[in-house]
Design a protein around this motif. Structure first.
Motif, mmCIF file in Angstrom:
data_model
loop_
_atom_site.group_PDB
_atom_site.id
_atom_site.type_symbol
_atom_site.label_atom_id
_atom_site.label_comp_id
_atom_site.label_asym_id
_atom_site.label_seq_id
_atom_site.Cartn_x
_atom_site.Cartn_y
_atom_site.Cartn_z
ATOM 1 N N GLU A 9 0.386 -1.047 -0.025
ATOM 2 C CA GLU A 9 0.213 0.023 0.078
ATOM 3 C C GLU A 9 0.605 1.446 0.108
ATOM 4 N N ILE A 12 1.028 4.235 -2.650
ATOM 5 C CA ILE A 12 0.929 6.034 -2.447
ATOM 6 C C ILE A 12 1.730 6.520 -3.444
ATOM 7 N N THR A 72 2.350 9.034 -6.262
ATOM 8 C CA THR A 72 2.666 10.169 -5.613
ATOM 9 C C THR A 72 4.296 10.744 -7.115
ATOM 10 N N THR A 127 -5.502 2.130 -1.864
ATOM 11 C CA THR A 127 -5.431 3.283 -2.030
ATOM 12 C C THR A 127 -5.593 4.595 -3.179
ATOM 13 N N SER A 128 -6.501 3.873 -4.497
ATOM 14 C CA SER A 128 -6.823 4.526 -5.380
ATOM 15 C C SER A 128 -7.177 6.267 -5.438
ATOM 16 N N LEU A 177 -5.085 8.379 -4.066
ATOM 17 C CA LEU A 177 -4.035 9.266 -2.624
ATOM 18 C C LEU A 177 -2.936 8.973 -2.805
ATOM 19 N N ALA A 208 -0.532 3.995 6.714
ATOM 20 C CA ALA A 208 0.429 5.553 6.956
ATOM 21 C C ALA A 208 1.201 5.918 7.905
ATOM 22 N N GLN A 218 0.664 15.018 4.175
ATOM 23 C CA GLN A 218 -0.454 14.663 4.310
ATOM 24 C C GLN A 218 -0.258 13.414 2.964
ATOM 25 N N LEU A 219 -1.913 12.569 3.594
ATOM 26 C CA LEU A 219 -2.423 11.775 2.556
ATOM 27 C C LEU A 219 -3.353 12.373 1.891
ATOM 28 N N GLN A 220 -3.018 12.854 0.725
ATOM 29 C CA GLN A 220 -4.841 13.770 0.013
ATOM 30 C C GLN A 220 -5.636 13.299 -1.022
ATOM 31 N N PRO A 221 -6.376 12.676 -1.373
ATOM 32 C CA PRO A 221 -7.571 12.629 -3.000
ATOM 33 C C PRO A 221 -6.730 13.946 -4.353
ATOM 34 N N GLU A 233 -8.867 16.582 -4.828
ATOM 35 C CA GLU A 233 -8.104 17.601 -4.411
ATOM 36 C C GLU A 233 -7.309 18.847 -4.431
#
Length: 542
Positions: free
Chosen positions: A263, A267, A271, A313-314, A316, A517, A528-531, A534
Motif C-alpha cells: 500500500e 501511494i 505520487t 489507495t485509489s 491517494l 500511513a 499528509q495523505l490527500q485525494p 483535491e
C-alpha cells in the motif's frame, strides 16, 4: 506536462508548456481528440515504453491486440485528414530515406549528469543566468541543452559557447553531426507501405501487446509513435494512472511484500509519477519505463496483492503544503535515510531527512553524527536491530584494483565527453562526508593531477559502489622490498541513493504491524495523505 487529463473532456492550450507540442496540437488535432475523449474522466499519463526506436536500421516493433482482437491505426493522410486502418497486427520497420539536402543537427550541451535531479537543478541555474535550456536524455545519461528554439542557428550556438568560455564555463560543448539520410518509420498494409512519423494505435480489447527484439509486454491504454529530440522515435503509452500502477507496484516493491508495504509503495509510486510529469518535455511525453523513473512492465505480470493495494489507495497521494512530494525511494538505505541535499544538487526537502532506519532508537544521530569517520566505522560494524538487517545489500564489501579503477574512470570521462588527460589512477580519498554518512566528495589522484568527484557522480566514476554509504580500505602488494598501493576495498551499506522510503525497510515495518500511513510518516515526516481530486488544479494549468 504533455497530456494529463483529470475528470474533463476539455483540452486547453495552457496545458501544453512545450512550444513544439503546441505546434503539434495546432497541426494535428486529431491525435489529441482520441486521447482526450477515449480516456476521458481518468487521469492519464504518457509513458515512453520504447524510448529510442530507430537508432538502428534493423529496429522493429510488432504491435498486436492483447486480447486477440484488432488494432485501429490512426494517422494523417496525404491530404492532411485523419485516416484509420483496422489491422490484426502492426509491424513497424525502418527504411533509409535520403534527404534532399544535408541537415546539420547540433546542440549546445551545457552539462551532463547521472541523474535527472542534478540536471533539473543545473537547468534552474542556467535559467537564472539568462540562458533558456531544456533537459534531454539522449542515452542513459541526462544533459542540459541550450534551448534549440532559442539558439536556432550555428552562429548563435557558437557565440554562446564563446561567451561561456570567456566567463569560465569550460564544460559546455557543441555536439553535432551532418545527416544526408534518415531512418523513416512505416508499415505495410494491403500491399502498400505507409511512411509516417506520427501514428496512434488503439486495440479492441483495450490492451496492446508490444514485441521488441528483447522483450514482449502487454499494456493498457493506447500507443502513439512520435519523433523524439535525437533523430529516432518513441513509442508512448497513454494509460490511466491506476492502470499504470498495476505495471509498477509489484515490480518495484516485489510480488511477495507484506500488504501494508505494498500500500505504501502504491501511494508513493502514484505520487512520484504525478510529481515527475515534466521529465521528458523535450520529447513530448512524461515518464520513462525504467529505473530513471519507475520500472513499468505493463499488465503481463500483475499481482493480486498489488492490485488490491492500488484499489484500496485509489487516488491517494502524499503531499506537503498541498503539493505532491518528491516521493523518492530506494532499495536499501544501509541503516540511515539520506536528506535530498546529501545526494543531489538543489534545495533540501523538509520531509526528506536523515533518520536511523530502525524501529527502535539504536543510534543517536544528533550526538554521534556519521560525518566523523570513527563514528561512521562504528556504525558500519553494527548488524542487528535495523529494518534491513536481514538483507544482503544492508552491508557489502567489494574490492577493485587501481588498474580497474583507471579503466572505469576513463569510461566515465568518455560518456561525459570530457578529455582524458591522465594515464593512471594513483590514489583515491574520501574528503567530505555528510552527517547522514553519505559521501559528499571524493578525490582521485592521477598522474595528471587531482580530480574531484561529487556525491551523485561517485557511483558513475567508480566501480563497485552501489551506494555512497561506504568507507575504503587500501590494498597493498609486494613489489620487491616495498609495499605499494594496488587498489581498494569498498566497505559499504545500502543499495541506491537512500533518500526517502527504504523498500526493504518497509517490509520489516509492515511485518511489525505498521500501517501504510505509519510507514509513510516514518520515511516522509510531516507529509499528509490527500485525494488527487483535491489537488487536481495543479495539473489542469500545466
Amino acid at each position: 506536462m504533455v497530456s494529463a487529463h483529470y475528470s474533463s473532456r476539455a483540452i486547453s492550450l495552457k496545458a501544453f508548456s512545450h512550444p513544439g507540442l503546441t505546434r503539434l496540437l495546432l497541426t494535428s488535432l486529431f491525435w489529441l481528440s482520441g486521447a482526450a475523449v477515449g480516456l476521458a474522466g481518468e487521469f492519464t499519463i504518457d509513458v515512453g515504453v520504447v524510448q529510442r526506436f530507430g537508432e538502428e536500421a534493423s529496429d522493429r516493433l510488432i504491435l498486436r491486440d492483447g486480447g486477440g482482437g484488432t488494432l485501429t491505426v490512426t494517422f494523417e493522410g496525404g491530404d492532411g485528414t485523419p485516416q484509420t486502418q483496422e489491422l490484426e497486427n502492426l509491424t513497424l520497420e525502418l527504411v533509409t530515406q535520403p534527404l534532399s539536402q544535408p541537415v546539420l543537427e547540433e546542440q549546445v550541451v551545457l552539462s551532463t549528469h547521472r541523474s535527472f535531479e542534478n540536471a533539473e537543478q543545473e537547468a534552474r541555474e542556467w535559467r537564472d543566468r539568462g540562458i533558456e535550456v531544456e533537459i534531454a536524455q539522449p542515452s542513459d545519461i541526462w544533459q542540459v541543452w541550450a534551448h534549440r528554439d532559442v539558439y536556432q542557428t550555428p552562429l548563435l550556438r557558437r557565440l554562446l559557447i564563446e561567451t561561456l568560455e570567456r566567463q569560465g564555463f569550460e564544460i559546455a560543448y557543441l555536439n553535432n553531426q551532418v545527416r544526408d539520410r534518415r531512418y523513416q518509420a512505416g508499415w505495410e498494409a494491403d500491399g502498400f507501405r505507409h511512411n509516417r512519423d506520427h501514428l496512434r494505435v488503439n486495440a479492441s480489447s483495450g490492451t496492446i501487446q508490444v514485441t521488441t527484439p528483447r522483450v514482449q509486454r502487454t499494456y493498457g491504454g493506447q500507443m502513439q509513435l512520435q519523433p523524439n529530440a535525437y533523430g529516432s522515435y518513441t513509442l508512448v503509452n497513454t494509460v490511466p494512472i491506476e492502470t499504470y500502477l498495476r505495471g509498477v507496484v509489484p515490480h518495484e516493491i516485489g510480488p511477495n511484500a507484506p500488504y501494508t508495504a505494498v500500500e505504501a509503495q502504491a501511494i508513493i509510486a502514484r505520487t512520484y509519477a504525478l510529481r515527475n510529469l515534466h521529465r521528458f518535455a523535450i520529447d513530448d511525453y512524461e515518464l520513462c519505463a525504467d529505473t530513471h523513473c519507475q520500472v513499468y512492465w505493463g499488465l503481463d505480470n500483475t499481482v493480486s496483492r498489488a492490485d488490491q493495494a492500488i484499489a484500496a489507495t485509489s487516488g491517494l497521494v502524499l503531499t506537503y503544503n498541498n503539493e505532491p512530494i518528491d516521493a523518492l525511494y530506494s532499495s536499501t538505505t544501509g541503516g540511515v535515510t539520506s536528506p535530498f541535499e546529501d545526494v543531489w544538487l538543489g534545495d533540501s526537502r523538509p520531509y526528506l531527512v536523515a533518520r536511523i532506519d530502525a524501529p527502535t532508537n539504536i543510534w543517536n544521530l544528533a550526538n554521534t553524527p556519521l560525518n566523523d569517520e570513527e563514528n561512521f566505522r562504528k556504525f558500519m560494524a553494527l548488524q542487528e536491530g535495523f529494518n534491513e538487517s536481514n538483507w544482503n545489500t544492508f552491508r557489502w564489501r567489494e574490492s577493485t584494483s587501481l588498474e580497474e579503477m583507471t579503466e572505469f574512470l576513463k569510461r566515465y570521462y568518455r560518456r561525459n565527453n570530457r578529455p582524458i588527460n591522465f594515464n593512471e589512477v594513483q590514489e583515491v580519498a574520501i574528503v567530505e562526508r555528510a552527517a547522514s554518512g553519505r559521501i559528499l566528495k571524493m578525490t582521485i589522484t592521477t598522474d595528471a593531477g587531482v580530480i574531484e568527484v561529487p556525491n551523485d557522480e561517485i557511483r558513475n566514476a567508480f566501480y563497485p559502489p552501489i551506494s555512497t554509504f561506504f568507507y575504503i580500505e587500501p590494498i597493498y602488494k609486494e613489489d620487491g622490498d616495498e609495499r605499494v598501493l594496488d587498489g581498494y576495498t569498498f566497505v559499504g551499506g545500502g543499495f541506491g541513493h537512500g533518500v526517502g522510503l527504504s523498500q526493504t525497510g518497509s517490509y520489516n515495518l509492515a511485518n511489525l504491524g505498521w500501517s501504510s500511513a505509519e510507514i509513510l510518516e516514518f520515511y516522509y515526516p510531516g507529509t499528509q495523505l490527500q485525494p488527487l481530486a483535491e489537488i487536481s488544479h495543479i495539473f489542469q494549468d500545466r
